[in-house]
Design a protein around this motif. Sequence first.
Motif, short mmCIF file in Angstrom:
data_model
loop_
_atom_site.label_atom_id
_atom_site.label_comp_id
_atom_site.label_asym_id
_atom_site.label_seq_id
_atom_site.Cartn_x
_atom_site.Cartn_y
_atom_site.Cartn_z
N THR A 62 4.24 -20.57 5.73
CA THR A 62 5.38 -19.92 6.37
C THR A 62 5.38 -20.12 7.88
O THR A 62 4.37 -20.46 8.50
N ASP A 63 6.55 -19.89 8.46
CA ASP A 63 6.73 -19.98 9.90
C ASP A 63 6.05 -18.80 10.58
O ASP A 63 6.15 -17.67 10.11
N PRO A 64 5.36 -19.01 11.70
CA PRO A 64 4.59 -17.92 12.32
C PRO A 64 5.39 -17.01 13.24
O PRO A 64 4.87 -15.98 13.67
N GLU A 65 6.64 -17.32 13.53
CA GLU A 65 7.35 -16.63 14.61
C GLU A 65 7.54 -15.13 14.35
O GLU A 65 7.48 -14.33 15.26
N GLN A 66 7.80 -14.72 13.10
CA GLN A 66 8.04 -13.30 12.83
C GLN A 66 6.80 -12.58 12.31
O GLN A 66 6.85 -11.38 12.04
N SER A 67 5.70 -13.29 12.12
CA SER A 67 4.51 -12.69 11.52
C SER A 67 3.82 -11.72 12.47
O SER A 67 3.64 -12.02 13.66
N PRO A 68 3.42 -10.55 11.98
CA PRO A 68 2.66 -9.62 12.82
C PRO A 68 1.20 -10.02 12.98
O PRO A 68 0.48 -9.41 13.77
N GLY A 69 0.76 -11.01 12.22
CA GLY A 69 -0.64 -11.44 12.30
C GLY A 69 -1.53 -10.68 11.33
O GLY A 69 -1.09 -9.76 10.62
N GLY A 70 -2.80 -11.06 11.27
CA GLY A 70 -3.75 -10.44 10.37
C GLY A 70 -3.89 -8.94 10.64
O GLY A 70 -3.71 -8.48 11.77
N PRO A 71 -4.18 -8.18 9.59
CA PRO A 71 -4.47 -8.59 8.21
C PRO A 71 -3.23 -8.73 7.32
O PRO A 71 -3.34 -8.88 6.12
N ASP A 107 13.92 -4.85 14.68
CA ASP A 107 13.22 -3.61 14.33
C ASP A 107 11.90 -3.94 13.63
O ASP A 107 11.80 -4.94 12.90
N VAL A 108 10.90 -3.10 13.86
CA VAL A 108 9.60 -3.21 13.18
C VAL A 108 9.17 -1.81 12.77
O VAL A 108 9.24 -0.87 13.58
N ALA A 109 8.76 -1.65 11.52
CA ALA A 109 8.31 -0.34 11.03
C ALA A 109 7.09 -0.53 10.15
O ALA A 109 7.00 -1.49 9.38
N ILE A 110 6.13 0.40 10.28
CA ILE A 110 4.92 0.38 9.44
C ILE A 110 5.00 1.56 8.48
O ILE A 110 5.18 2.70 8.89
N LYS A 111 4.86 1.28 7.19
CA LYS A 111 4.97 2.32 6.17
C LYS A 111 3.79 2.21 5.21
O LYS A 111 3.20 1.14 5.04
N GLY A 112 3.45 3.33 4.57
CA GLY A 112 2.38 3.32 3.59
C GLY A 112 1.16 4.09 4.06
O GLY A 112 1.04 4.47 5.23
N GLY A 115 -4.85 1.78 4.89
CA GLY A 115 -5.48 0.77 4.04
C GLY A 115 -4.52 0.07 3.11
O GLY A 115 -4.85 -0.96 2.53
N ASP A 116 -3.30 0.62 2.97
CA ASP A 116 -2.29 0.01 2.11
C ASP A 116 -0.95 -0.05 2.84
O ASP A 116 0.11 0.04 2.22
N GLU A 117 -1.01 -0.20 4.15
CA GLU A 117 0.21 -0.25 4.95
C GLU A 117 1.00 -1.55 4.69
O GLU A 117 0.44 -2.57 4.32
N LYS A 118 2.29 -1.43 4.96
CA LYS A 118 3.17 -2.60 4.93
C LYS A 118 3.99 -2.62 6.22
O LYS A 118 4.38 -1.56 6.73
N ARG A 165 18.00 -9.79 8.20
CA ARG A 165 17.04 -10.11 7.15
C ARG A 165 15.86 -9.15 7.23
O ARG A 165 15.30 -8.94 8.31
N ASN A 166 15.50 -8.59 6.11
CA ASN A 166 14.37 -7.66 6.06
C ASN A 166 13.19 -8.34 5.37
O ASN A 166 13.26 -8.69 4.20
N ILE A 167 12.11 -8.53 6.12
CA ILE A 167 10.91 -9.17 5.61
C ILE A 167 9.78 -8.15 5.61
O ILE A 167 9.59 -7.42 6.59
N VAL A 168 9.03 -8.06 4.51
CA VAL A 168 7.91 -7.13 4.43
C VAL A 168 6.61 -7.94 4.42
O VAL A 168 6.48 -8.93 3.70
N PHE A 169 5.66 -7.51 5.26
CA PHE A 169 4.36 -8.16 5.37
C PHE A 169 3.29 -7.24 4.78
O PHE A 169 3.28 -6.04 5.07
N MET A 170 2.40 -7.81 3.98
CA MET A 170 1.39 -7.03 3.26
C MET A 170 0.00 -7.58 3.53
O MET A 170 -0.16 -8.72 3.96
N ARG A 171 -1.00 -6.76 3.23
CA ARG A 171 -2.38 -7.16 3.42
C ARG A 171 -2.79 -8.23 2.41
O ARG A 171 -2.22 -8.34 1.32
N GLU A 172 -3.79 -8.97 2.79
CA GLU A 172 -4.33 -10.01 1.89
C GLU A 172 -4.99 -9.35 0.67
O GLU A 172 -5.60 -8.28 0.77
N ARG A 173 -4.84 -9.98 -0.49
CA ARG A 173 -5.48 -9.51 -1.72
C ARG A 173 -6.75 -10.30 -1.97
O ARG A 173 -6.79 -11.51 -1.75
N ASN A 174 -7.79 -9.60 -2.45
CA ASN A 174 -8.97 -10.36 -2.87
C ASN A 174 -8.68 -10.99 -4.23
O ASN A 174 -7.71 -10.67 -4.91
#
Length: 383
Positions: A62-71, A107-112, A115-118, A165-174
């Motif tokens: 994916t393109d990095p421009e809108q990514s919040p970064g790790g995790p 807009d940017v919002a953190i929900k959850g 440890g399980d935020e999105k 456009r609404n994009i949701v970013f989630m934590r990495e899964r093992n």
Amino acid sequence: MPTTLPSYLLDVTLRDFLPPRVAPFPRRLPPMTVEGRDIPTTHHLIYFPPASRLSALLPDGTDPEQSPGGPFVRRMWAGGRINFCPSDHPSLKMLGQRAFCLERISDVAIKGTTGDEKVYVTIERRVSQVATGKQWKKRSLQNAGEETVRQCLVDDAYCSIIEHRNIVFMRERNRDAAADGHKKPGKTLQPPQNPTFSHVLTPTAALLFRFSALTFNAHRIHLDKQYCQETEGHRNLLVHGPLSLVLMVELLHRHLTNLGTTVIAGRTFVRSESITEIEYRNLAPLYAEESMKVCGKQKGEGEWDLWIEGPEGGYAVKGKAKTTNKYSGLPSHRSFKLAESESNAEDSTPVPDAGESATDEPDPAPRHTLEDPEEYGKMPLAS
């Protein structure tokens, strides 16, 4: 500079998955530019792609421009809304002329829970063609620089399309969590009964590949089945969120065209009815090689509920659209367009109706607001 080729290739790609149109599909590639031809509704999604180098893409493609970064390294297209021709600005046309797409994170919002935020990121895109509209001529923007164009596109009156456009970013899964993810059944929300129109199709891996190519999208969830299963926790390739939107709009457009088709003295006339607004949410994943049912139900004059059902019959995508028809009565050169017809054309079957329309009260229209105009000066401008 929008030309006819990308839109034509999208039409070719979707042709085997959608019911025939009233007007036959062109057998030859159209000219690169056609005077006065609008870009079909939602086809703007394949124009103005991100221009990142391959070396800059993230590990998932994916393109990095809108990514919040790790995790938060996993992403999904959650939905959005689009307003076409706000303030009656001319629509985007395939003229091969200079056009702009101004993008910003609105807009940017953190929900959850911890440890399980999105992270929910809303991206706003404003699109216009320089050579259309009196406003452009007044400001002499055909040869204007980027800063002048940015200042004008902040004003809705200059925009052919405003999209969120609404994009949701989630934590990495093992690996263990990913392996269990596609085995657990998800929640099922039942859609309305008796749709006004419906169509069943089964997306293929080839369809997803072509749409990825047309949108310049290398996200591996649409291309790499092993990655989907072992890293993301899905059972197969995922259908693109914007592809689901395109399918809903294409079916609605075919239905509206069928309703407005009249034959007079052996000639077929199609009344122009356009989609002015659409809002949608992706509620559950759709997968390659699994059937989906695209539906629409009329709520009132110019008001439509749209949705896609997954193979289990529950909501996968839920949306609503508004349409308008400026003219009424008998066909005229203003309100009807002549549709070329051939006696042996295979594209002559209308979209089948699947039930009667509803008469529910329409929901209020979404409003578009601008919170911080200065932020536009910080974002890249695609042309």
